[in-house]
Design an enzyme around this catalytic site. Structure first.
Site, PDB file in Angstrom:
ATOM      1  N   GLU A 333      10.219  35.401  16.863  1.00 34.83           N
ATOM      2  CA  GLU A 333       9.843  36.653  15.822  1.00 34.83           C
ATOM      3  C   GLU A 333       8.624  37.445  16.638  1.00 34.83           C
ATOM      4  O   GLU A 333       8.637  38.529  16.625  1.00 34.83           O
ATOM      5  CB  GLU A 333       9.328  35.844  14.380  1.00 34.83           C
ATOM      6  N   HIS A 334       7.635  36.534  16.820  1.00 36.72           N
ATOM      7  CA  HIS A 334       6.550  37.161  17.362  1.00 36.72           C
ATOM      8  C   HIS A 334       6.524  36.724  19.013  1.00 36.72           C
ATOM      9  O   HIS A 334       6.550  35.449  19.096  1.00 36.72           O
ATOM     10  CB  HIS A 334       4.857  36.790  16.991  1.00 36.72           C
TER      11      HIS A 334
END
Length: 442
Positions: A333-334
């Site tokens: 995601e990040h």
């Protein structure tokens, strides 16, 4: 000291490497059966069920009469939030708006594909969208900013925020401040599976929406999966996850500092440091206790649970290429690229929802105020989904226009294909039968 999970990637078996890719939300089967009666109760009982679940599940002082936030509650919120925080919210909203204004597609475009024949796209706002703002393990005005601003930029006419109530039945004051400053003034005090059901089916107070966006717990993820045929559930956004990719140009203590950012969201988060440098790995492990000493007890508990469990820790690879391979397999995601020359690595990374470059761009800045959207696909969905954007709040219609002079060429070619595919009506529509209707009346 917590025993942080440490893996030497090249020494892992195929099963061991596959295990590192799992997230806490991968198996939500245990939630599906729990969620179904909640969804059915909201569908059949409306406000009564919403209020009841607020009292039973959120332990909140909530009634059918207090589900919707009042204008007075909005007004009062500005007196409960410090001017420093309000200024920070304004700063973030301004940057998020600038970014998403640039992202907004033009309302319509047409291209002349052949002389006298035009094709293009038209973009129009989705008419109603619900914005889910979680609260269980903290308060998130930043999520309000990230969901509200692109929706307002897109021009969605009917927007509503759903967010779990506090024990006293209130909504986090900074969330209300962010909502009003972003341009959303409809907020409902409902979270979890019951929130997804409420905006899918509608209740006496809560108007149904065509789509719901925003991250949530496994309860929310399960409800979205079940109701995907009732409401558009948007990109898959579950519990937080992050990967810190570090080369040998940075200090491991910096990598450890950033590793804790998403790990502190909750015990269901996922967080890995991946590096081919043993020095960086050892420095990171040594620095974690120092960083934990500066954190609150709750966040230490959450992050240490993550980093000592099966969804987090430090991964030491045998080469920079092996690090790239792990990042792409994980599809985080990040992603932070911690390096003094981050652009030298960027071309090797193809599977990540958000890529933050260099030692001055921690996830904190991306989450709160840089501009790109921090509502991101989780659980390897970055392989096919991108971040929340203005385009998530608009729908695209194809536009076609053929003029009389261009028609014969297109009709001829369409007729050939219609005959080949066996569609007689298709063929008739571009045959002399049509020509008879198109002749001017004499």
């Amino acid at each position: 000291m917590t025993d942080v999970s440490f893996y030497e990637y090249s020494k892992l078996s195929a099963d061991g490497k596959a295990a590192l890719l799992r997230r806490s939300e991968n198996d939500i089967s245990s939630f599906m059966d729990k969620v179904k009666p909640i969804l059915e109760a909201v569908r059949t009982e409306g406000d009564r069920a919403v209020a009841r679940f607020g009292r039973e599940l959120d332990k909140a002082d909530i009634s059918e009469a207090t589900i919707k936030v009042t204008e007075a509650e909005f007004d009062a919120a500005f007196g409960l939030v410090s001017t420093d925080v309000i200024d920070a919210i304004k700063f973030g909203i301004e940057n998020i708006r600038v970014f998403h204004e640039e992202q907004k597609p033009e309302a319509m475009w047409l291209k002349e594909v052949r002389p006298g024949a035009f094709a293009g796209d038209r973009f129009t706002p989705i008419q109603s969208v619900a914005l889910y703002v979680p609260r269980g393990k903290g308060s998130f005005p930043s999520v309000t900013m990230m969901t509200s601003v692109p929706a307002v930029v897109a021009g969605v006419p009917h927007l509503a925020i759903v967010t779990p109530p506090a024990p006293d039945g209130s909504v986090d004051a900074a969330t209300l401040v962010a909502a009003r400053l972003a341009g959303v003034e409809t907020v409902y005090k409902v979270g979890g599976a019951q929130a997804v059901a409420a905006v899918a089916y509608g209740t006496e107070t809560i108007k149904p929406a065509l789509k719901i966006v925003g991250p949530g717990s496994p309860w929310v993820v399960a409800a979205k999966r079940i109701l995907a045929g009732v409401i558009d559930t948007g990109l898959p956004a579950g519990p937080s996850e992050a990967m810190i990719f570090a080369d040998d140009t940075v200090h491991g203590g910096l990598a450890a500092l950033d590793l804790l950012i998403e790990a502190e969201h909750g015990p269901d988060s996922s967080a890995y440091l991946v590096t081919h440098s043993r020095r960086v790995a050892e420095e990171a492990l040594a620095a974690l206790p120092e960083h934990w000493a500066r954190m609150t007890a709750q966040r230490v508990d959450f992050s240490s649970t993550v980093l000592s469990g099966k969804c987090g820790g430090v991964v030491l690879t045998s080469s920079i290429q092996e690090s790239y391979d792990f990042v792409n397999a994980y599809a985080p995601e990040h992603l932070e690229i911690l390096s003094t020359d981050p652009f030298s690595h960027l071309g090797q990374i193809t599977e990540a929802a958000e890529i933050l470059m260099g030692p001055y761009t921690p996830v904190s800045i991306g989450n709160f105020c840089l501009g790109p959207n921090a509502v991101l696909p989780t659980s390897r969905w970055a392989r096919t989904f991108g971040p929340l954007s203005v385009t998530d709040f608009v729908k695209r219609s194809s536009i076609g226009y053929v003029t009389a002079p261009a028609y014969p060429l297109f009709a001829e070619n369409a007729h050939k294909l219609a005959i080949y595919e066996g569609f007689s009506s298709h063929a008739n529509a571009v045959s002399p039968v049509r020509d008879a209707y198109l002749k001017p009346k004499g």
